[in-house]
Scaffold this motif. Sequence first.
Motif, PDB file in Angstrom:
ATOM      1  N   HIS A  54       0.828  -1.214   0.000  1.00 42.58           N
ATOM      2  CA  HIS A  54       0.000   0.000   0.000  1.00 42.58           C
ATOM      3  C   HIS A  54       0.857   1.257   0.000  1.00 42.58           C
ATOM      4  O   HIS A  54       0.501   2.253  -0.624  1.00 42.58           O
ATOM      5  CB  HIS A  54      -0.921   0.006   1.222  1.00 42.58           C
ATOM      6  CG  HIS A  54      -1.955  -1.082   1.191  1.00 42.58           C
ATOM      7  ND1 HIS A  54      -2.937  -1.138   0.226  1.00 42.58           N
ATOM      8  CD2 HIS A  54      -2.162  -2.144   1.997  1.00 42.58           C
ATOM      9  CE1 HIS A  54      -3.710  -2.197   0.438  1.00 42.58           C
ATOM     10  NE2 HIS A  54      -3.252  -2.824   1.506  1.00 42.58           N
ATOM     11  N   PHE A  60      -5.923  13.167  -3.913  1.00 42.56           N
ATOM     12  CA  PHE A  60      -4.928  12.507  -3.070  1.00 42.56           C
ATOM     13  C   PHE A  60      -3.826  13.470  -2.615  1.00 42.56           C
ATOM     14  O   PHE A  60      -3.246  13.286  -1.546  1.00 42.56           O
ATOM     15  CB  PHE A  60      -4.334  11.300  -3.803  1.00 42.56           C
ATOM     16  CG  PHE A  60      -5.280  10.142  -3.881  1.00 42.56           C
ATOM     17  CD1 PHE A  60      -5.379   9.236  -2.833  1.00 42.56           C
ATOM     18  CD2 PHE A  60      -6.107   9.973  -4.983  1.00 42.56           C
ATOM     19  CE1 PHE A  60      -6.274   8.174  -2.889  1.00 42.56           C
ATOM     20  CE2 PHE A  60      -7.011   8.920  -5.049  1.00 42.56           C
ATOM     21  CZ  PHE A  60      -7.092   8.017  -3.995  1.00 42.56           C
ATOM     22  N   GLY A  82      -5.546  15.215   0.234  1.00 44.02           N
ATOM     23  CA  GLY A  82      -5.970  14.291   1.277  1.00 44.02           C
ATOM     24  C   GLY A  82      -4.787  13.580   1.911  1.00 44.02           C
ATOM     25  O   GLY A  82      -4.158  14.089   2.844  1.00 44.02           O
ATOM     26  N   THR A  83      -4.447  12.408   1.377  1.00 45.72           N
ATOM     27  CA  THR A  83      -3.392  11.584   1.981  1.00 45.72           C
ATOM     28  C   THR A  83      -2.053  12.305   2.044  1.00 45.72           C
ATOM     29  O   THR A  83      -1.360  12.265   3.070  1.00 45.72           O
ATOM     30  CB  THR A  83      -3.245  10.263   1.206  1.00 45.72           C
ATOM     31  OG1 THR A  83      -4.485   9.545   1.264  1.00 45.72           O
ATOM     32  CG2 THR A  83      -2.141   9.402   1.807  1.00 45.72           C
ATOM     33  N   CYS A  84      -1.663  12.982   0.950  1.00 40.10           N
ATOM     34  CA  CYS A  84      -0.364  13.677   0.959  1.00 40.10           C
ATOM     35  C   CYS A  84      -0.296  14.738   2.056  1.00 40.10           C
ATOM     36  O   CYS A  84       0.696  14.827   2.795  1.00 40.10           O
ATOM     37  CB  CYS A  84      -0.086  14.323  -0.397  1.00 40.10           C
ATOM     38  SG  CYS A  84       0.332  13.171  -1.719  1.00 40.10           S
ATOM     39  N   GLY A 138      -2.157  14.893   4.773  1.00 39.34           N
ATOM     40  CA  GLY A 138      -2.209  14.230   6.073  1.00 39.34           C
ATOM     41  C   GLY A 138      -0.850  13.730   6.507  1.00 39.34           C
ATOM     42  O   GLY A 138      -0.418  13.933   7.657  1.00 39.34           O
ATOM     43  N   VAL A 139      -0.126  13.067   5.593  1.00 43.21           N
ATOM     44  CA  VAL A 139       1.212  12.562   5.903  1.00 43.21           C
ATOM     45  C   VAL A 139       2.181  13.715   6.122  1.00 43.21           C
ATOM     46  O   VAL A 139       3.015  13.683   7.045  1.00 43.21           O
ATOM     47  CB  VAL A 139       1.705  11.640   4.766  1.00 43.21           C
ATOM     48  CG1 VAL A 139       3.189  11.309   4.937  1.00 43.21           C
ATOM     49  CG2 VAL A 139       0.873  10.359   4.725  1.00 43.21           C
ATOM     50  N   HIS A 194      -9.452  13.444  11.509  1.00 41.81           N
ATOM     51  CA  HIS A 194     -10.368  13.138  10.408  1.00 41.81           C
ATOM     52  C   HIS A 194     -11.745  13.680  10.765  1.00 41.81           C
ATOM     53  O   HIS A 194     -12.462  13.086  11.573  1.00 41.81           O
ATOM     54  CB  HIS A 194     -10.431  11.624  10.183  1.00 41.81           C
ATOM     55  CG  HIS A 194     -11.238  11.251   8.987  1.00 41.81           C
ATOM     56  ND1 HIS A 194     -11.789  10.007   8.815  1.00 41.81           N
ATOM     57  CD2 HIS A 194     -11.598  11.959   7.894  1.00 41.81           C
ATOM     58  CE1 HIS A 194     -12.446   9.966   7.673  1.00 41.81           C
ATOM     59  NE2 HIS A 194     -12.348  11.144   7.092  1.00 41.81           N
ATOM     60  N   TYR A 216      -6.282  11.242  11.308  1.00 36.06           N
ATOM     61  CA  TYR A 216      -6.304  10.968   9.873  1.00 36.06           C
ATOM     62  C   TYR A 216      -5.112  10.089   9.485  1.00 36.06           C
ATOM     63  O   TYR A 216      -3.982  10.360   9.866  1.00 36.06           O
ATOM     64  CB  TYR A 216      -6.271  12.295   9.115  1.00 36.06           C
ATOM     65  CG  TYR A 216      -6.502  12.209   7.630  1.00 36.06           C
ATOM     66  CD1 TYR A 216      -7.782  12.060   7.118  1.00 36.06           C
ATOM     67  CD2 TYR A 216      -5.444  12.302   6.740  1.00 36.06           C
ATOM     68  CE1 TYR A 216      -8.006  12.000   5.750  1.00 36.06           C
ATOM     69  CE2 TYR A 216      -5.651  12.248   5.373  1.00 36.06           C
ATOM     70  CZ  TYR A 216      -6.932  12.083   4.879  1.00 36.06           C
ATOM     71  OH  TYR A 216      -7.146  12.015   3.524  1.00 36.06           O
ATOM     72  N   ARG A 217      -5.386   9.025   8.749  1.00 33.03           N
ATOM     73  CA  ARG A 217      -4.370   8.060   8.278  1.00 33.03           C
ATOM     74  C   ARG A 217      -3.539   7.514   9.448  1.00 33.03           C
ATOM     75  O   ARG A 217      -2.320   7.364   9.361  1.00 33.03           O
ATOM     76  CB  ARG A 217      -3.456   8.700   7.229  1.00 33.03           C
ATOM     77  CG  ARG A 217      -4.186   9.172   5.969  1.00 33.03           C
ATOM     78  CD  ARG A 217      -4.806   8.017   5.218  1.00 33.03           C
ATOM     79  NE  ARG A 217      -5.409   8.435   3.956  1.00 33.03           N
ATOM     80  CZ  ARG A 217      -6.715   8.550   3.733  1.00 33.03           C
ATOM     81  NH1 ARG A 217      -7.579   8.300   4.740  1.00 33.03           N
ATOM     82  NH2 ARG A 217      -7.180   8.918   2.553  1.00 33.03           N
TER      83      ARG A 217
END
Length: 347
Positions: free
Chosen positions: A59, A101, A104-106, A108-109, A120, A288-289
């Motif tokens: 993943h 993404f 969102g994910t980028c 968050g990281v 979240h 988040y994540r």
Amino acid sequence: MHDSSTRSISLEVYTAFGLKIASELELPELIPAASGVVEDVVIRQADLTEWSEQLEQTHFMIEGESFMFHVPGTAIYAVRGGKEVEVYVYHGADPDTVRLFVLGTCMGVLLLQRRILPLHGSAVVIGGKAYAFVGESGAGKSTLAAAFTQAGYKIVSDDVIAVQATAFKTIVYPAYPQQKLGLESMLQLEALQENKHGRKTNHGLILMDGNPAMPKHGHLRKLTGELNKYALPTVDSFHNEPLPLGGVFELVAESPKREFQREGELKAVIEHSLNMLECLHTLLFHTYRRVVIPRMSLGEWHFRTVARVARQVEGWRLLRDSSAFTASEIVHRVLDIIRKEENSYGS
């Protein structure tokens, strides 16, 4: 890594999550930053295909301070040291999905890499403070935030709430003026707007007549990869300054059961005050994540930060009947809770 002095591609600078973000990719969801500011983060396009084979087997990957993940048919992403995001966009990829993404994910990281806690949920401004609404997907966070904005309140964030906690205060940084709403929620809110009359509270007009009606869904952009959700711009109802965190509400959607029965009447919403340990657990769970945190060796920092937040703010759990549209009732309930909390501190 790339030396920006050797590149001729211009970078547009935006602001989000308390950061100045210079990007080769157009990010129309974000607010442009003032000219001449120094960026905190750079987003560039780069050839990341050397990682394709490895990323297809997992993943995500972590190499030192770099976090990489792969979205088939869309892009390969690398988030580096809280300062840089590299994106390899596949030929024919949908630009909206690529940005989904990135934001969102980028983000968050990247916030985690910068030791900023991403929750979240959605956050709105009430009485000069930001109140966070966290919960699992489908709990009604975005719908509730939209009900607050329709009632005249400002939104701070939807989906990712950037929180920074020091020993003395907890601050929420605004994200960007967009919400993600399902079609059913939009139609319910439109109906609510047409049928409700305003009533005064200590915090302003609730569900007032005369507010702009929700835009018709035909003019909104459907979010690829999101089940029947649309991008709803919220520029006019967006608060773009940092605020202290006033409290945390966990939304839990449940099927009607005996717990909702009180004195022969079926209640659509039930509230529970959270003690500090319950609040801590809620914040840990709704980071988040959160699944990537152990792999990033941030477990100790995460727990310490969440514990600090849980000591500084109050928390509540709101159980709502998942078979009913409860957004307007929750708006009133939340305002009542906050008013009582303010009165108790003032007494």
